[in-house]
Design an enzyme around this catalytic site. Sequence first.
Site, PDB file in Angstrom:
ATOM      1  N   THR A 156       0.826  -1.224   0.000  1.00 37.52           N
ATOM      2  CA  THR A 156       0.000   0.000   0.000  1.00 37.52           C
ATOM      3  C   THR A 156       0.861   1.275   0.000  1.00 37.52           C
ATOM      4  OG1 THR A 156      -1.646  -1.203   1.252  1.00 37.52           O
ATOM      5  CG2 THR A 156      -1.872   1.173   1.253  1.00 37.52           C
ATOM      6  N   LYS A 168       4.713   3.147  18.497  1.00 36.15           N
ATOM      7  CA  LYS A 168       4.851   4.570  18.164  1.00 36.15           C
ATOM      8  C   LYS A 168       5.184   5.408  19.397  1.00 36.15           C
ATOM      9  CE  LYS A 168       1.863   4.005  14.162  1.00 36.15           C
ATOM     10  NZ  LYS A 168       0.480   3.901  13.690  1.00 36.15           N
TER      11      LYS A 168
END
Length: 434
Positions: free
Chosen positions: A13, A205
């Site tokens: 993607t 993250k």
Amino acid sequence: MKTIKIGMIGFGTIGVGVAKILAENRNIIKKRLGAEVELVKIADLDIITDRGIALAEGVLTTSVDEVINHPDISVCIELIGGYEPARTFMLQAIAQGKHVVTANKALLAKHGDELFLAVAQKGLSIGFEASIGGAIPIIRSMREAFVANQIQSIEGIVNGTANYILSKMSDENCDFDSALKEAQEKGFAEADPTFDIEGIDSAHKIAVLTSLAYGTPVPFDDIMVSGISNITADDIDCAREFGYRIKLLAISKYDGHSIDIRVHPAMIPISHPMANVNGSLNAIRVCDDLMEENVLIGHGAGALPTGSAVVGDVVEIARNILHGIGERVPAGSFQNNEIKSIPLKDISEVESDYFLRFSVLDKPGVLSKISGILGNHSISIESMIQKGRAGKGMGVPLVMMCHKASEKNIQSALKEIEELDMVCEKANLIRVEK
Ligand code: HSE
């Protein structure tokens, strides 16, 4: 005009997004950079599937070596995700003298120190803006814009898939599975969507952001992580009645001694700057000693937003190459010899407000018993709702908001409450961030 040649490993993607941006926005890049950026090799296991993008003959290959050992490629983009073989490929590319760009937060959270050291030893750059918050320039902000700031806290909605699911459940009464399916179709979700739902992606993250913010390594496995899979439509309704929304938050707070780092669903007041950040949008709120708060909002996932961050890193590195200069900004934001271990706070020490949902028998004395146990553990109730009436022997939802208490006290109280005969199932606890 000069040309900077780049190679890419992984044509999924984001890889397709990068190739499209380089082709369709070629002119604007050229006008800003003063040079061309040419994608000369793309390695992927699948070079048959049509991605709807025209590539010159010979660009696609199944051989990673053709990227890593290509004599003209100066920047190698890694977009395959996961720990291995991504780590090995990046180290090999660095050993071959190539600058690297990645969107791989899992790899950075676990092996960032090793990669940062490898590029520093070779005088190369590593770009990883795309690893957190898609198009949001949070890495650049942390490494460059907030350079004088003593960061005190970071709160983030950093997983587009989880935010998409919670927003759909809240606004459209959509069920969990169909919201997840849509997020997968739109290309937001990880290859393994449990990483999104169970908070692991958010933990990757916040680990990276924490280390950039405070200059410390973060032992990833010590982060407290809890996902959204046990959030129900009832929780969302109750949150709304109390004036809150439920978001999967990644939190990192530094008090000068230790770091409180965690990922869990949290109730935030509707007046909170991130309460209306919905769908696949991400938001990151940074508080520090100089600017008080700064909230960055943007598309945190998807081919073009993430691809734009990748291309931004490539162009930044291309500028250094064209000017014949090495990396000016340390990869980890602090000088290597200034990176010191800061202890993580044990979750039992953390204090917050709590939302509790019990399923209890609807009979006299239940409330006093539960509130008594909470009181014995120094937990004070702020407000409470009993939802409806239940039939004989059936549970009825009893929900309450409690004032600030320690995690240790709340967990001991819940353990005691769950042993009562009048309690029908395990209580649901949602922390409240005000
Ligand atoms: N799976 C991630 C998300 C992609 O849903 O936000 C971006 O890291």
